[in-house]
Design a protein around this motif. Sequence first.
Motif, PDB file in Angstrom:
ATOM      1  N   PHE A 229       0.838  -1.194   0.000  1.00  0.00           N
ATOM      2  CA  PHE A 229       0.000   0.000   0.000  1.00  0.00           C
ATOM      3  C   PHE A 229       0.878   1.251   0.000  1.00  0.00           C
ATOM      4  O   PHE A 229       1.885   1.318   0.700  1.00  0.00           O
ATOM      5  CB  PHE A 229      -0.880   0.065   1.256  1.00  0.00           C
ATOM      6  CG  PHE A 229      -1.976  -0.948   1.303  1.00  0.00           C
ATOM      7  CD1 PHE A 229      -1.745  -2.224   1.793  1.00  0.00           C
ATOM      8  CD2 PHE A 229      -3.252  -0.628   0.861  1.00  0.00           C
ATOM      9  CE1 PHE A 229      -2.761  -3.156   1.844  1.00  0.00           C
ATOM     10  CE2 PHE A 229      -4.278  -1.554   0.925  1.00  0.00           C
ATOM     11  CZ  PHE A 229      -4.026  -2.823   1.416  1.00  0.00           C
TER      12      PHE A 229
ATOM     13  N   GLU B 197      -3.529   4.991   1.168  1.00  0.00           N
ATOM     14  CA  GLU B 197      -4.685   4.081   1.176  1.00  0.00           C
ATOM     15  C   GLU B 197      -4.776   3.237  -0.095  1.00  0.00           C
ATOM     16  O   GLU B 197      -5.620   2.332  -0.172  1.00  0.00           O
ATOM     17  CB  GLU B 197      -5.979   4.882   1.371  1.00  0.00           C
ATOM     18  CG  GLU B 197      -6.371   5.758   0.194  1.00  0.00           C
ATOM     19  CD  GLU B 197      -5.641   7.078   0.177  1.00  0.00           C
ATOM     20  OE1 GLU B 197      -4.771   7.298   1.048  1.00  0.00           O
ATOM     21  OE2 GLU B 197      -5.932   7.890  -0.710  1.00  0.00           O
ATOM     22  N   ALA B 198      -3.937   3.526  -1.058  1.00  0.00           N
ATOM     23  CA  ALA B 198      -4.019   2.820  -2.333  1.00  0.00           C
ATOM     24  C   ALA B 198      -3.229   1.510  -2.309  1.00  0.00           C
ATOM     25  O   ALA B 198      -2.045   1.496  -1.973  1.00  0.00           O
ATOM     26  CB  ALA B 198      -3.486   3.723  -3.445  1.00  0.00           C
ATOM     27  N   GLN B 199      -3.899   0.444  -2.680  1.00  0.00           N
ATOM     28  CA  GLN B 199      -3.236  -0.846  -2.791  1.00  0.00           C
ATOM     29  C   GLN B 199      -2.630  -0.945  -4.182  1.00  0.00           C
ATOM     30  O   GLN B 199      -3.341  -1.224  -5.150  1.00  0.00           O
ATOM     31  CB  GLN B 199      -4.226  -1.984  -2.538  1.00  0.00           C
ATOM     32  CG  GLN B 199      -3.572  -3.356  -2.421  1.00  0.00           C
ATOM     33  CD  GLN B 199      -4.577  -4.443  -2.050  1.00  0.00           C
ATOM     34  OE1 GLN B 199      -5.773  -4.303  -2.263  1.00  0.00           O
ATOM     35  NE2 GLN B 199      -4.098  -5.536  -1.481  1.00  0.00           N
ATOM     36  N   LEU B 200      -1.322  -0.718  -4.265  1.00  0.00           N
ATOM     37  CA  LEU B 200      -0.671  -0.637  -5.571  1.00  0.00           C
ATOM     38  C   LEU B 200      -0.262  -1.985  -6.117  1.00  0.00           C
ATOM     39  O   LEU B 200      -0.048  -2.130  -7.326  1.00  0.00           O
ATOM     40  CB  LEU B 200       0.546   0.288  -5.499  1.00  0.00           C
ATOM     41  CG  LEU B 200       0.258   1.745  -5.115  1.00  0.00           C
ATOM     42  CD1 LEU B 200       1.522   2.583  -5.244  1.00  0.00           C
ATOM     43  CD2 LEU B 200      -0.864   2.325  -5.953  1.00  0.00           C
TER      44      LEU B 200
ATOM     45  N   GLU C 120      -6.710  -4.322   3.320  1.00  0.00           N
ATOM     46  CA  GLU C 120      -7.195  -2.958   3.154  1.00  0.00           C
ATOM     47  C   GLU C 120      -6.458  -2.014   4.074  1.00  0.00           C
ATOM     48  O   GLU C 120      -5.919  -2.422   5.109  1.00  0.00           O
ATOM     49  CB  GLU C 120      -8.707  -2.889   3.411  1.00  0.00           C
ATOM     50  CG  GLU C 120      -9.113  -3.312   4.806  1.00  0.00           C
ATOM     51  CD  GLU C 120     -10.626  -3.273   4.990  1.00  0.00           C
ATOM     52  OE1 GLU C 120     -11.363  -2.983   4.031  1.00  0.00           O
ATOM     53  OE2 GLU C 120     -11.070  -3.533   6.123  1.00  0.00           O
TER      54      GLU C 120
END
Lengths: 116, 116
Positions: B49, B52-55, B68
């Motif tokens: 992450f 908040e972005a799950q790359l 998450e």
Amino acid sequence: AQSVTQLDSQVPVFEEAPVELRCNYSSSVSVYLFWYVQYPNQGLQLLLKYLSGSTLVKGINGFEAEFNKSQTSFHLRKPSVHISDTAEYFCAVSDGTGAGSYQLTFGKGTKLSVIP
Amino acid sequence: GAGVSQSPRYKVAKRGQDVALRCDPISGHVSLFWYQQALGQGPEFLTYFQNEAQLDKSGLPSDRFFAERPEGSVSTLKIQRTQQEDSAVYLCASSLRGGTNTGELFFGEGSRLTVL
């Protein structure tokens, strides 16, 4: 994909003797190399890292490692070990360029046992 | 606390149960990683992450695994319908910056999951 080979799963050594823990990685154009240590019941802790520049890298607790590009190795050394060095040591590599450089690939670890 | 905190430290689940593992990274750290460490193996990458972005979730073993980080701080790794092969230590790590991993990863002590 990167891969890391730690040639010794266990290394016993007498206190105050020198030690070398071996690590070889799969070849890539550019790599970042790391050694982490895990003491019993603790999280992994960075010991030292190679990003660029001098091939001899010094870390915490008297450890050092040498990056050898031609042999694709990054062996960890200490001239005189202490009982407190008893732990598991992990070599890790990441791609030094490109979008995947955040991802660490670890070896299986080497358990160092220091004998009084 | 100053370090990465994981809970629970130990979890025993019956096969088929759902589990949730929590990670509290160091405050202000942009990057958060989950790794899986099976017995006798090195940590293996699961997911990454940036805030908040799950790359990257390429390391998640199956669609039973879900992670998450909704507010860019605390993260939860959820495993649905646990299987025996899910037994492992789940490590969380954070680092100050995003993107290229040239810096230090700070690891938690891990959550040891045993599936009976």
